[in-house]
Design a protein around this motif. Structure first.
Motif, PDB file in Angstrom:
ATOM      1  N   ALA A 384      29.538  12.800  33.139  1.00  0.00           N
ATOM      2  CA  ALA A 384      29.510  11.565  32.356  1.00  0.00           C
ATOM      3  C   ALA A 384      29.187  11.969  30.925  1.00  0.00           C
ATOM      4  O   ALA A 384      28.149  12.584  30.666  1.00  0.00           O
ATOM      5  N   ILE A 385      30.077  11.631  29.978  1.00  0.00           N
ATOM      6  CA  ILE A 385      29.957  12.102  28.600  1.00  0.00           C
ATOM      7  C   ILE A 385      29.914  10.913  27.657  1.00  0.00           C
ATOM      8  O   ILE A 385      30.814  10.054  27.670  1.00  0.00           O
ATOM      9  N   VAL A 386      28.868  10.848  26.874  1.00  0.00           N
ATOM     10  CA  VAL A 386      28.766   9.868  25.791  1.00  0.00           C
ATOM     11  C   VAL A 386      28.879  10.654  24.504  1.00  0.00           C
ATOM     12  O   VAL A 386      27.931  11.321  24.085  1.00  0.00           O
ATOM     13  N   ARG A 387      30.048  10.625  23.900  1.00  0.00           N
ATOM     14  CA  ARG A 387      30.282  11.443  22.708  1.00  0.00           C
ATOM     15  C   ARG A 387      29.600  10.824  21.506  1.00  0.00           C
ATOM     16  O   ARG A 387      29.475   9.604  21.422  1.00  0.00           O
ATOM     17  N   PRO A 388      29.107  11.691  20.582  1.00  0.00           N
ATOM     18  CA  PRO A 388      29.367  13.129  20.520  1.00  0.00           C
ATOM     19  C   PRO A 388      28.258  14.018  21.085  1.00  0.00           C
ATOM     20  O   PRO A 388      28.387  15.232  21.057  1.00  0.00           O
ATOM     21  N   ASN A 389      27.152  13.420  21.615  1.00  0.00           N
ATOM     22  CA  ASN A 389      25.949  14.225  21.807  1.00  0.00           C
ATOM     23  C   ASN A 389      25.484  14.433  23.244  1.00  0.00           C
ATOM     24  O   ASN A 389      24.649  15.309  23.482  1.00  0.00           O
ATOM     25  N   ILE A 390      25.954  13.636  24.211  1.00  0.00           N
ATOM     26  CA  ILE A 390      25.296  13.627  25.516  1.00  0.00           C
ATOM     27  C   ILE A 390      26.297  13.952  26.622  1.00  0.00           C
ATOM     28  O   ILE A 390      27.363  13.332  26.719  1.00  0.00           O
ATOM     29  N   VAL A 391      25.928  14.917  27.466  1.00  0.00           N
ATOM     30  CA  VAL A 391      26.718  15.284  28.638  1.00  0.00           C
ATOM     31  C   VAL A 391      25.780  15.354  29.840  1.00  0.00           C
ATOM     32  O   VAL A 391      24.822  16.122  29.845  1.00  0.00           O
ATOM     33  N   GLY A 392      26.046  14.543  30.845  1.00  0.00           N
ATOM     34  CA  GLY A 392      25.328  14.627  32.108  1.00  0.00           C
ATOM     35  C   GLY A 392      26.270  15.171  33.170  1.00  0.00           C
ATOM     36  O   GLY A 392      27.452  14.839  33.179  1.00  0.00           O
ATOM     37  N   ARG A 393      25.756  16.015  34.075  1.00  0.00           N
ATOM     38  CA  ARG A 393      26.672  16.637  35.037  1.00  0.00           C
ATOM     39  C   ARG A 393      26.002  16.903  36.373  1.00  0.00           C
ATOM     40  O   ARG A 393      24.776  17.072  36.469  1.00  0.00           O
ATOM     41  N   VAL A 394      26.856  16.939  37.394  1.00  0.00           N
ATOM     42  CA  VAL A 394      26.499  17.394  38.734  1.00  0.00           C
ATOM     43  C   VAL A 394      27.566  18.396  39.141  1.00  0.00           C
ATOM     44  O   VAL A 394      28.761  18.085  39.115  1.00  0.00           O
ATOM     45  N   ASP A 395      27.161  19.624  39.502  1.00  0.00           N
ATOM     46  CA  ASP A 395      28.091  20.664  39.922  1.00  0.00           C
ATOM     47  C   ASP A 395      27.757  21.101  41.346  1.00  0.00           C
ATOM     48  O   ASP A 395      26.599  21.383  41.669  1.00  0.00           O
ATOM     49  N   LEU A 396      28.793  21.151  42.188  1.00  0.00           N
ATOM     50  CA  LEU A 396      28.661  21.609  43.560  1.00  0.00           C
ATOM     51  C   LEU A 396      29.488  22.875  43.721  1.00  0.00           C
ATOM     52  O   LEU A 396      30.714  22.847  43.586  1.00  0.00           O
ATOM     53  N   GLY A 397      28.830  24.011  43.951  1.00  0.00           N
ATOM     54  CA  GLY A 397      29.513  25.285  44.099  1.00  0.00           C
ATOM     55  C   GLY A 397      29.289  25.875  45.483  1.00  0.00           C
ATOM     56  O   GLY A 397      28.312  25.544  46.172  1.00  0.00           O
ATOM     57  N   PHE A 398      30.208  26.764  45.885  1.00  0.00           N
ATOM     58  CA  PHE A 398      30.142  27.365  47.215  1.00  0.00           C
ATOM     59  C   PHE A 398      30.149  28.884  47.101  1.00  0.00           C
ATOM     60  O   PHE A 398      31.055  29.478  46.516  1.00  0.00           O
ATOM     61  N   GLY A 399      29.098  29.518  47.660  1.00  0.00           N
ATOM     62  CA  GLY A 399      29.002  30.967  47.709  1.00  0.00           C
ATOM     63  C   GLY A 399      28.733  31.420  49.123  1.00  0.00           C
ATOM     64  O   GLY A 399      28.655  30.605  50.054  1.00  0.00           O
ATOM     65  N   LYS A 400      28.550  32.716  49.302  1.00  0.00           N
ATOM     66  CA  LYS A 400      28.344  33.270  50.638  1.00  0.00           C
ATOM     67  C   LYS A 400      27.020  32.832  51.255  1.00  0.00           C
ATOM     68  O   LYS A 400      26.871  32.851  52.480  1.00  0.00           O
ATOM     69  N   ASP A 401      26.043  32.447  50.421  1.00  0.00           N
ATOM     70  CA  ASP A 401      24.761  31.982  50.945  1.00  0.00           C
ATOM     71  C   ASP A 401      24.786  30.512  51.341  1.00  0.00           C
ATOM     72  O   ASP A 401      23.789  29.983  51.827  1.00  0.00           O
ATOM     73  N   GLY A 402      25.943  29.811  51.104  1.00  0.00           N
ATOM     74  CA  GLY A 402      26.037  28.393  51.382  1.00  0.00           C
ATOM     75  C   GLY A 402      26.286  27.602  50.109  1.00  0.00           C
ATOM     76  O   GLY A 402      26.420  28.161  49.024  1.00  0.00           O
ATOM     77  N   PRO A 403      26.329  26.266  50.191  1.00  0.00           N
ATOM     78  CA  PRO A 403      26.575  25.446  49.001  1.00  0.00           C
ATOM     79  C   PRO A 403      25.362  25.381  48.091  1.00  0.00           C
ATOM     80  O   PRO A 403      24.227  25.563  48.524  1.00  0.00           O
ATOM     81  N   ALA A 404      25.617  25.111  46.808  1.00  0.00           N
ATOM     82  CA  ALA A 404      24.548  24.939  45.822  1.00  0.00           C
ATOM     83  C   ALA A 404      24.892  23.736  44.961  1.00  0.00           C
ATOM     84  O   ALA A 404      26.054  23.564  44.563  1.00  0.00           O
ATOM     85  N   VAL A 405      23.907  22.912  44.665  1.00  0.00           N
ATOM     86  CA  VAL A 405      24.097  21.723  43.848  1.00  0.00           C
ATOM     87  C   VAL A 405      23.185  21.804  42.634  1.00  0.00           C
ATOM     88  O   VAL A 405      21.989  22.096  42.769  1.00  0.00           O
ATOM     89  N   PHE A 406      23.761  21.547  41.450  1.00  0.00           N
ATOM     90  CA  PHE A 406      22.978  21.558  40.220  1.00  0.00           C
ATOM     91  C   PHE A 406      23.182  20.246  39.465  1.00  0.00           C
ATOM     92  O   PHE A 406      24.308  19.766  39.340  1.00  0.00           O
ATOM     93  N   VAL A 407      22.092  19.687  38.993  1.00  0.00           N
ATOM     94  CA  VAL A 407      22.106  18.440  38.228  1.00  0.00           C
ATOM     95  C   VAL A 407      21.430  18.711  36.891  1.00  0.00           C
ATOM     96  O   VAL A 407      20.344  19.305  36.849  1.00  0.00           O
ATOM     97  N   GLY A 408      22.063  18.306  35.793  1.00  0.00           N
ATOM     98  CA  GLY A 408      21.430  18.560  34.505  1.00  0.00           C
ATOM     99  C   GLY A 408      22.210  17.973  33.362  1.00  0.00           C
ATOM    100  O   GLY A 408      23.140  17.167  33.543  1.00  0.00           O
TER     101      GLY A 408
END
Length: 413
Positions: A384-408
């Protein structure tokens, strides 16, 4: 009196999402400035917080984002008080603030304290108002303790079976200056101090680092000091450093740590990075990519000062600091797709889907690089981006240790 009025105002606004017109004198500096209108638009949005990451585990809570607008109806201040609960750290109370008094100046602060071990106090200042915008000054000061940190050993084949936990307590600062001396090319230099102590962590189900690894085999596990000087060149045609839609960026740098200046060891960092943003269909689609190489040379280099991959900005299928060695290669590729542009609570935001691929490897020496070193992390991000200054994100990635979720906040690159 102004502080009391502002506190009462904050408490009243947190009750529900709303848009309010507030007299400027009720919002002290730096929330507003002399250029703010007499009646300031303040949008308050209460939000639930649900986050999960490999190191921290599950966190739940609530925050309220206060979006303060300037005379151009742009957001020039974000204030977000937050209360979370995590079984490892207990209750965490925090206050985040981002201030953009002018297009060439911004300040960012974070104040966070948990009932168990964790804390984070940060102040970051960027000022591009000197020498007609050719000189950029940056300052960052911090004091933090992270009781969720992990160490698995060195090299790309470090096993999850060797997972250990610790708390790194750190205090330090970074100062830098960048001068644009020719077209898009700038020279930069900087100074960094980092004082680290290693203690028992907050995750009791994972062994303590020093109970598994011999401190003699893990330099820095008894604590260390890094005092380093950096210099390099950068090239940028980006239209925005926070939420770019087109352009390119490249950087090469050298950083030197010396015992003569207070560091625990002598070593050097060498870095090279290139990233670009290619827009299509009036920026509805933005192809973003990054290539990076990092090398650390020296003896007895503290483990947290080596070349490290893993976390929300490198390999998003793993927790922070998952892979550590003397060098790394990294490639990130993602397609940022604007699904729709929506005005909610009088704030216009771009909502994006961002499928991505992260590819990276840590290696001991260049001549030992091979395909087996590399980790392949596919995933998907929501922005979710409010230009020009603010970006909120959720990323879901998959590695050999299992899934990982990052919010920031902020793009990963």
């Amino acid at each position: 009196m102004k502080l009391l009025k502002f506190t009462i105002l904050l408490l009243s606004l947190t009750l529900a999402a709303c848009t309010s017109m507030v007299p400027r004198e009720s919002l002290p500096f730096p929330l507003t400035n002399a250029d703010s209108p007499k009646q300031v638009k303040v949008v308050s949005i209460p939000l639930p917080v649900i986050a999960s990451s490999p190191n921290e585990g599950i966190t739940g809570g609530a925050l309220t984002a206060f979006l303060i607008h300037n005379a151009k109806d742009e957001i020039n201040t974000l204030v977000a008080p937050q209360v979370n609960y995590n079984e490892n750290f207990g209750v965490t109370t925090s206050l985040y603030g981002a201030f953009y008094p002018t297009p060439s100046r911004n300040w960012e602060t974070n104040l966070s304290q948990s009932t168990k071990i964790n804390n984070d106090y940060e102040l970051r200042i960027t000022d591009k108002s000197f020498l007609d915008g050719k000189l950029e000054l940056n300052a960052f000061a911090f004091h933090l303790t992270d009781g969720s940190s992990r160490f698995f050993g060195f090299q790309s084949d470090s096993s999850k079976d060797n997972e250990t936990n610790y708390a790194n307590k750190e205090t330090g600062f970074t100062l830098s200056a960048s001068y644009n001396f020719w077209r898009h090319v700038s020279f930069f230099t900087g100074e960094r101090l980092r004082v680290v102590s290693i203690r028992e962590g907050a995750v009791k189900g994972v062994p303590f680092l020093k109970d598994v690894f011999n401190p003699a085999e893990v330099p820095g596990s008894d604590g260390f000091t890094a005092h380093a000087q950096r210099f390099g060149l950068s090239y940028s045609t980006l239209d925005s450093m926070i939420a770019p839609t087109f352009g390119g960026y490249a950087r090469v740098s050298v950083e030197i740590s010396s015992e003569n200046l207070g560091s625990s060891a002598n070593y050097q960092h060498y870095e090279a990075e290139a990233k670009g943003y290619i827009p299509l269909d009036n920026t509805r689609y933005i192809t973003a990519f990054r290539l990076a190489y990092n090398q650390t040379l020296g003896s007895s280099v503290p483990f947290l000062e080596r070349s490290i991959l893993g976390g929300e900005s490198t390999l998003r299928g793993y927790g922070r600091n998952r892979f550590i060695d003397s060098s790394y290669f990294l490639c990130n590729l993602e397609e940022r797709i604007r699904l729709f542009r929506w005005e909610i609570f009088d704030v216009t935001a771009d909502w994006e889907l961002a499928p991505f691929i992260d590819l990276g490897a840590v290696i001991e020496k260049l001549d030992k690089a091979n395909s087996r070193n590399f980790e392949f992390n596919p995933g998907v991000g929501f922005r979710a981006i409010v230009r020009p200054n603010i970006v909120g994100r959720v990323d879901l990635g998959f590695g050999k240790d299992g899934p990982a979720v990052f919010v920031g906040l902020g793009h990963p690159f």
